[in-house]
Scaffold this active site. Structure first.
Site, PDB file in Angstrom:
ATOM      1  N   CYS A  87      65.718  61.125  45.182  1.00  0.00           N
ATOM      2  CA  CYS A  87      67.019  61.798  45.312  1.00  0.00           C
ATOM      3  C   CYS A  87      67.470  61.827  46.782  1.00  0.00           C
ATOM      4  O   CYS A  87      67.907  60.821  47.306  1.00  0.00           O
ATOM      5  CB  CYS A  87      66.964  63.192  44.696  1.00  0.00           C
ATOM      6  SG  CYS A  87      68.579  63.905  44.401  1.00  0.00           S
ATOM      7  N   HIS A 184      64.071  62.946  39.887  1.00  0.00           N
ATOM      8  CA  HIS A 184      62.946  63.657  40.518  1.00  0.00           C
ATOM      9  C   HIS A 184      61.663  63.476  39.717  1.00  0.00           C
ATOM     10  O   HIS A 184      61.326  64.343  38.903  1.00  0.00           O
ATOM     11  CB  HIS A 184      63.267  65.149  40.606  1.00  0.00           C
ATOM     12  CG  HIS A 184      64.398  65.469  41.521  1.00  0.00           C
ATOM     13  ND1 HIS A 184      64.239  65.548  42.882  1.00  0.00           N
ATOM     14  CD2 HIS A 184      65.703  65.719  41.281  1.00  0.00           C
ATOM     15  CE1 HIS A 184      65.403  65.836  43.448  1.00  0.00           C
ATOM     16  NE2 HIS A 184      66.307  65.950  42.502  1.00  0.00           N
ATOM     17  N   GLU A 186      58.856  64.067  40.616  1.00  0.00           N
ATOM     18  CA  GLU A 186      57.926  65.157  40.976  1.00  0.00           C
ATOM     19  C   GLU A 186      58.136  66.397  40.104  1.00  0.00           C
ATOM     20  O   GLU A 186      57.334  67.318  40.142  1.00  0.00           O
ATOM     21  CB  GLU A 186      58.074  65.512  42.464  1.00  0.00           C
ATOM     22  CG  GLU A 186      59.369  66.210  42.863  1.00  0.00           C
ATOM     23  CD  GLU A 186      60.532  65.251  43.122  1.00  0.00           C
ATOM     24  OE1 GLU A 186      60.450  64.081  42.707  1.00  0.00           O
ATOM     25  OE2 GLU A 186      61.524  65.691  43.724  1.00  0.00           O
TER      26      GLU A 186
END
Lengths: 205, 322
Positions: A87, A184, A186
């Site tokens: 991002c 994302h 993560e």
């Protein structure tokens, strides 16, 4: 030191999430090494790989410029260090950007990924979305993408490989050892993308 | 690490729809709480005009919060403080690239709906404005737009999270330029977190149930929080922060980031101060860097501030018992 050293640029954003995802990816792959938060040029100079997390790209860029980290990351990229930008991280890695509403804008960039970014491409927070996407080219047939005020890539240079699209919008790219994603990885339990990155770092090492 | 789970089973704010050939979900906890995660280690600045928003963005603010009046002016003006003009909010939405938040009154469901329609990135159900319903906060699961709420202690924070808040900030005492109350509130939260963590670690479920009753929230939320030893959502400090050292100090107390209200635009050196507070928040672990940040501001330019002991209006008490 044995094993690889992967840093998470710890200026602003979801640093802890990337740290944890990378740690878990290394453990699952059985790759030896450390994952550390890095803030200063000195810390960055010792790394084998770097992740630039999600956050606000203007903030991460401005503050990394202030303390010289941006320059050090550029040098390391020139020597082939793999970098994953999620991002805001992808925005920072790019050469050219504009904002969907505000238009042309200037902010500090790493000026490496030969892409044109459109910031906030899918709209504002209310339009943030989750969707299953695929990244076949890096061996990930299905991935649950979390898109938060995400950018998209609206133009790519000849050295850039397109890894994934949502309809017509490009949401993941790779150029050499540099990977950028609009979403994302993560924030999901699926470690596929962090694992791919760890492997890239290990191979390079 | 903070988990992103915590969906309410029947959240009306979640929208399932097709985007071209892709099935998408919007307004989920992952997206709302995840948005707050992207703000971590950043500074959110209160602004009342597009010019101020631009100064904030240029200084490195991670987001701006739009109000009609800065908290210090709300205090002076008296009367009823309501949400900002939609025209000004839209002007700011069109002029900066960072997220734009706006405040609505506690319990004012329709002010919040209007802000959601205006497409702000986050809504602050805030005690700085005059409460509409102090006994029923907004049921935030009904919204696709995420909310941040204020809290003075752990029970209040958990009640707001149970109503669907995606982010918490300490209340402090807004508009005073005095960081004392923000410090007390974050320390309250920390002390209570340590208490419930120790109960959890001891495996005393009976005591956890009585804590849930004391806090007036569900057992599962207490259990989750106790196991984490921190709030299950991002937690910023707010209320009275005026200097770089104020911001850095609150970061040392375990906050995930900082809201600055009147402290910047009620000072005489707003531009430098905005940059300095951002630097101090980012590099809070390095006292040398915080000194450099503190050097960028002039104490003679700080807002005068108020003693929080003898205030006629204590904004922090609004909506705190519900």
């Amino acid at each position: 030191m044995t094993g690889v050293s992967i840093g998470i640029l710890a200026v602003q954003g979801d640093i802890a999430e990337n740290l944890s995802a990378t740690r878990m990816a290394m453990d699952e792959l059985g790759v030896k090494g450390v994952v550390i938060e890095v803030k200063t040029p000195e810390q960055i100079s010792d790394l084998d790989g770097l992740i630039i997390p999600g956050g606000e790209s203007t903030v991460i860029g401005t503050l990394s410029l202030v303390n010289g980290s941006l320059k050090k990351i550029k040098e390391k990229i020139a020597f082939g260090m793999p970098v994953l930008g999620t991002c805001a991280g992808m925005i920072l890695l790019s050469k050219k950007i504009k904002d969907r509403i505000v238009g042309a804008m200037e902010q500090p960039l790493l000026d490496y990924l030969d892409i044109m970014i459109e910031r906030n491409a899918f709209g504002r927070q209310k339009d943030s979305f989750e969707a299953d996407i695929q990244l076949e080219k890096i061996g990930v047939p299905k991935f649950h993408g979390v898109f938060i005020r995400s950018p998209s890539v609206i133009d790519v240079g000849k050295d850039v490989e397109i890894l994934s699209k949502v309809n017509e919008k490009i949401v993941a790219v790779k150029q050499g050892n540099i990977i950028g994603t609009s979403f994302h990885p993560e924030l999901t339990a699926d470690l596929s993308i962090h694992k791919y990155f760890v492997n890239l770092v290990q191979k390079k090492n | 690490m903070i988990p992103l789970s915590g969906d309410f089973d029947n959240a009306k704010g979640i929208i399932k729809e097709m985007m071209g050939s892709f099935e998408t979900l919007r307004g989920t906890s992952v997206l709302k709480r995840g948005f707050a995660h992207m703000l971590k280690n950043g500074v959110v600045m209160d602004v009342t005009t597009a010019e101020q928003a631009q100064i904030a963005e240029d200084a490195g603010a991670v987001a701006v919060m739009v109000l009609d009046k800065l908290p210090a002016d709300v205090r002076k003006a008296g009367g009823v403080a309501r949400t900002a003009s939609i025209r000004i909010i839209e002007e700011i939405l069109d002029s900066v690239t960072i997220p734009v938040m706006a405040k609505c009154r506690i319990g004012h469901v329709y002010e919040a709906k209007v802000l959601g329609e205006a497409d702000v990135d986050m809504i602050d159900e805030s005690e700085v404005l005059t409460p509409t319903d102090e006994f029923h906060h907004i049921w935030k699961w009904d919204f696709t737009t995420p909310f941040v709420n204020g809290a003075r202690n752990l029970g209040e924070a958990l009640r707001r999270i149970e109503e669907g808040a995606a982010m918490i900030r300490t209340k402090g005492e807004p508009g005073t330029g005095n960081v004392a109350e923000a410090v007390i509130h974050i320390k309250n939260v920390n002390t209570e977190l340590r208490r419930i963590k120790s109960v959890y670690d001891a495996g005393d479920e009976q005591d956890l149930v009585s804590i849930a009753r004391e806090f007036k929230v569900s057992y599962s939320l207490v259990e989750e929080t106790a196991s984490l030893g921190r709030l299950p959502v991002v937690n910023f400090a707010a209320g009275g922060i005026s200097t770089p050292a104020d911001a850095a100090y609150l970061m040392t107390l375990g906050c995930d980031g900082i809201f600055v209200g009147s402290g910047i635009f009620k000072s005489e050196d707003a531009k430098e101060r905005a940059q300095a507070v951002v630097l101090a928040t980012t590099f809070w672990e390095d006292p040398g860097k915080v000194k450099e940040a503190q050097k960028m501001v002039d104490e003679r330019q700080s807002m005068l501030g108020l003693d929080t002991k003898n205030l006629e209006l204590r904004m922090q008490e609004r909506g705190s018992t519900a």
